[in-house]
Design an enzyme around this catalytic site. Sequence first.
Site, PDB file in Angstrom:
ATOM      1  N   GLY A 220       5.572   3.778  -8.796  1.00 38.47           N
ATOM      2  CA  GLY A 220       6.150   2.438  -9.014  1.00 38.47           C
ATOM      3  C   GLY A 220       5.053   1.378  -9.005  1.00 38.47           C
ATOM      4  N   HIS A 221       4.205   1.437  -7.966  1.00 38.88           N
ATOM      5  CA  HIS A 221       3.083   0.494  -7.895  1.00 38.88           C
ATOM      6  C   HIS A 221       2.133   0.687  -9.084  1.00 38.88           C
ATOM      7  CE1 HIS A 221       3.841   1.170  -3.402  1.00 38.88           C
ATOM      8  NE2 HIS A 221       4.132  -0.110  -3.574  1.00 38.88           N
TER       9      HIS A 221
ATOM     10  N   GLY B  28       0.805  -1.219   0.000  1.00 43.40           N
ATOM     11  CA  GLY B  28       0.000   0.000   0.000  1.00 43.40           C
ATOM     12  C   GLY B  28       0.835   1.265   0.000  1.00 43.40           C
TER      13      GLY B  28
ATOM     14  N   GLN C 265      11.310  -4.427 -10.501  1.00 37.47           N
ATOM     15  CA  GLN C 265      12.761  -4.624 -10.590  1.00 37.47           C
ATOM     16  C   GLN C 265      13.479  -4.043  -9.361  1.00 37.47           C
ATOM     17  OE1 GLN C 265      14.964  -5.766 -13.059  1.00 37.47           O
ATOM     18  NE2 GLN C 265      16.769  -4.977 -11.981  1.00 37.47           N
TER      19      GLN C 265
HETATM   20  P1  AMP Z   1       5.940  -2.657  -1.734  1.00 36.07           P
HETATM   21  O1  AMP Z   1       4.606  -2.038  -1.541  1.00 36.07           O
HETATM   22  O2  AMP Z   1       7.081  -1.759  -1.415  1.00 36.07           O
HETATM   23  O3  AMP Z   1       6.035  -4.018  -1.088  1.00 36.07           O
HETATM   24  O4  AMP Z   1       6.081  -2.919  -3.284  1.00 36.07           O
HETATM   25  C1  AMP Z   1       5.115  -3.653  -3.997  1.00 36.07           C
HETATM   26  C2  AMP Z   1       5.627  -3.952  -5.370  1.00 36.07           C
HETATM   27  O5  AMP Z   1       5.908  -2.725  -6.042  1.00 36.07           O
HETATM   28  C3  AMP Z   1       6.943  -4.752  -5.360  1.00 36.07           C
HETATM   29  O6  AMP Z   1       6.901  -5.721  -6.398  1.00 36.07           O
HETATM   30  C4  AMP Z   1       7.979  -3.709  -5.622  1.00 36.07           C
HETATM   31  O7  AMP Z   1       9.130  -4.224  -6.263  1.00 36.07           O
HETATM   32  C5  AMP Z   1       7.214  -2.772  -6.550  1.00 36.07           C
HETATM   33  N1  AMP Z   1       7.834  -1.444  -6.550  1.00 36.07           N
HETATM   34  C6  AMP Z   1       8.079  -0.655  -5.469  1.00 36.07           C
HETATM   35  N2  AMP Z   1       8.709   0.475  -5.849  1.00 36.07           N
HETATM   36  C7  AMP Z   1       8.871   0.396  -7.196  1.00 36.07           C
HETATM   37  C8  AMP Z   1       9.453   1.247  -8.179  1.00 36.07           C
HETATM   38  N3  AMP Z   1      10.005   2.400  -7.875  1.00 36.07           N
HETATM   39  N4  AMP Z   1       9.447   0.831  -9.458  1.00 36.07           N
HETATM   40  C9  AMP Z   1       8.890  -0.355  -9.798  1.00 36.07           C
HETATM   41  N5  AMP Z   1       8.330  -1.201  -8.919  1.00 36.07           N
HETATM   42  C10 AMP Z   1       8.317  -0.832  -7.639  1.00 36.07           C
END
Ligand code: AMP
Length: 287
Positions: free
Chosen positions: A36-37, A31, A148
């Site tokens: 990125g998400h 969340g 990535q």
């Molecule tokens: P998180 O909410 O931080 O657990 O991230 C959820 C998903 O979003 C994971 O697969 C992360 O690798 C991806 N993610 C987070 N930040 C980025 C970003 N800057 N660029 C691409 N994917 C991202």
Amino acid sequence: MEIIKDISGIKDRLSNEKKAGHNIGLVPTMGYLHEGHLNLIKKAVENNDVVVVSIFVNPTQFGPEEDYEEYPRDLDRDARLAKKTGVDYIFSPEPDEMYFADHSTFVQVEELTDRLCGAFREGHFRGVATVVSKLFNIIMPDKAYFGQKDFQQFVILKRMVRDLNIPVAMERIPTVREEDGLAVSSRNKYLSERGRETAAVLYKSLKKARSLIKKGENDPEKIKNKIEAMIQKHDLTEIEYIEIVDPETLKSREEIRDKVVIALAVYVEETRLIDNIYLDREEIPHA
Ligand code: AMP
């Protein structure tokens, strides 16, 4: 778009979707959605009939000294962004919906989890592998989307899916960056203004490494030293690791050839940031 908090609710909805012949894309997140998400979500929307975003700050992947309590949460804002991006269902369970009080089964991927971040975050990837396998069992997606930015996480989960014969296609999506190159992350909000400016050096140093390699440097130690020197110039930084590894085994490379990932973890002020770049065969001149 529907927000669903219980496992039986999401299973009901998705079983109807499957009966209607719809294929399902899953984007697992913690969340506090950012670009990125949203980029993962866009890819999922393009390639699936139905998109589920899970929003769950997973307690089992945080160490006792880590930021589980402080981790930013804002479901209303997330729901608005998700809806705008074309999400069909948000699955957002409470911890006691996901974990029985006497939960006692964990998924442990060997070796890959000892390297890079795993060497510093004991139990982190066991928590990630466990929660993602639970999400796969609950949602049963055709495709799942990961960034990535968390390269090691992707490699570990891909291995888990292969080893346990989980029927899901794993998609890796490039890192989304701020204008100055800093990888977008929910944790960037912890940084002070000066910390935020400093943090741009992580990607700058990785780009420098890429250009040195393209010019023919193939000694990982020299590259790592260069990255280290660039980062250490800034007094708010403390390097946890800088590694140049094989993208499949995550083992350190003695020489830069074929394909490599350069990965690092650096504290800027109190905030631990990670980043990496992937260099494929075409970018590495052959000796
Ligand atoms: P998180 O909410 O931080 O657990 O991230 C959820 C998903 O979003 C994971 O697969 C992360 O690798 C991806 N993610 C987070 N930040 C980025 C970003 N800057 N660029 C691409 N994917 C991202």
